[in-house]
Design an enzyme around this catalytic site. Structure first.
Site, PDB file in Angstrom:
ATOM      1  N   ASP A 222     -30.260  -8.579 -19.653  1.00  0.00           N
ATOM      2  CA  ASP A 222     -31.711  -8.464 -19.481  1.00  0.00           C
ATOM      3  C   ASP A 222     -32.179  -9.560 -18.536  1.00  0.00           C
ATOM      4  OD1 ASP A 222     -34.479  -7.746 -20.069  1.00  0.00           O
ATOM      5  OD2 ASP A 222     -34.503  -9.517 -21.362  1.00  0.00           O
TER       6      ASP A 222
ATOM      7  N   LYS B 275     -31.732 -16.245 -25.026  1.00  0.00           N
ATOM      8  CA  LYS B 275     -30.829 -16.372 -23.881  1.00  0.00           C
ATOM      9  C   LYS B 275     -30.068 -17.688 -24.011  1.00  0.00           C
ATOM     10  CE  LYS B 275     -33.656 -13.642 -20.729  1.00  0.00           C
ATOM     11  NZ  LYS B 275     -32.700 -12.603 -20.378  1.00  0.00           N
TER      12      LYS B 275
ATOM     13  N   GLU C 221     -39.754  -8.333 -29.864  1.00  0.00           N
ATOM     14  CA  GLU C 221     -38.456  -8.561 -29.221  1.00  0.00           C
ATOM     15  C   GLU C 221     -37.373  -7.587 -29.671  1.00  0.00           C
ATOM     16  OE1 GLU C 221     -37.748 -10.223 -26.683  1.00  0.00           O
ATOM     17  OE2 GLU C 221     -39.329 -11.697 -26.492  1.00  0.00           O
TER      18      GLU C 221
ATOM     19  N   GLY D  67     -41.506 -16.570 -21.000  1.00  0.00           N
ATOM     20  CA  GLY D  67     -41.359 -17.021 -19.620  1.00  0.00           C
ATOM     21  C   GLY D  67     -40.755 -18.387 -19.423  1.00  0.00           C
TER      22      GLY D  67
ATOM     23  N   ILE E  67     -29.555 -23.401 -25.609  1.00  0.00           N
ATOM     24  CA  ILE E  67     -29.181 -24.787 -25.279  1.00  0.00           C
ATOM     25  C   ILE E  67     -30.395 -25.701 -25.410  1.00  0.00           C
ATOM     26  CG2 ILE E  67     -28.456 -26.311 -23.387  1.00  0.00           C
ATOM     27  CD1 ILE E  67     -26.612 -23.928 -22.473  1.00  0.00           C
ATOM     28  N   ASP E  68     -31.557 -25.259 -24.907  1.00  0.00           N
ATOM     29  CA  ASP E  68     -32.779 -26.067 -24.978  1.00  0.00           C
ATOM     30  C   ASP E  68     -33.305 -26.241 -26.398  1.00  0.00           C
ATOM     31  OD1 ASP E  68     -32.801 -26.568 -22.280  1.00  0.00           O
ATOM     32  OD2 ASP E  68     -34.513 -25.277 -21.826  1.00  0.00           O
TER      33      ASP E  68
ATOM     34  N   HIS F 283     -42.193 -18.434 -24.948  1.00  0.00           N
ATOM     35  CA  HIS F 283     -41.000 -17.725 -25.416  1.00  0.00           C
ATOM     36  C   HIS F 283     -40.553 -16.712 -24.369  1.00  0.00           C
ATOM     37  CE1 HIS F 283     -38.144 -15.970 -28.204  1.00  0.00           C
ATOM     38  NE2 HIS F 283     -38.591 -14.776 -27.828  1.00  0.00           N
TER      39      HIS F 283
END
Length: 136
Positions: free
Chosen positions: A44, A56, A33, A112, A61-62, A110
């Site tokens: 991105d 992201k 990464e 997708g 948040i998740d 991670h």
């Protein structure tokens, strides 16, 4: 009574380990990464990606939003790893059919998202992680 205690203990230990990305897999994701560096946020694929693991906003948040903000957490390796681990504890079994997730499952999720292991486009990402993972 003893059998119930043993069964409960085994279940507890399984839950404690289940969803945890092993160190080698985590290190390879970090390497692929960002070169395992605290990169700043950059655009991105429809949103910013930030830090060691190119997190992201929706991913952060998740993973229950550790560290106060995406930007702050993504620059802190321990916070970023906490986020990745929480994300995988949440989604790691989405594609496993009940078996323990592998590094491939984690890497593709991670890359997708929660169903990333079902997305053909994440296979190329896994190939990069696998090359790292299998290199000694």
């Amino acid at each position: 009574m003893r059998q119930i205690f043993i069964a409960t203990l085994v279940l507890s230990l399984s839950l404690a380990v289940f969803g945890q990305v092993d160190r080698k897999c985590l290190d390879c994701i970090c390497k692929i990464e960002s070169g395992c560096r605290p990169l700043g946020c950059a655009w991105d694929v429809n949103s910013n990606s930030c830090g060691y693991y190119q997190l992201k906003q929706v991913y952060w948040i998740d993973c229950y939003s550790p560290g106060g903000s995406l930007e702050a957490c993504s620059k802190d390796k321990a916070c970023s790893e906490k986020c990745v681990q929480a994300y995988m504890a949440r989604y790691g079994t989405r594609c496993t059919g009940g078996r323990a997730p592998t590094c491939q499952d984690y890497a593709r999720i991670h890359n997708g998202g929660p169903n990333g292991c079902k997305i053909t486009a994440t296979q190329g990402y896994w190939n990069k992680i696998a090359a790292c993972y299998n290199s000694g």
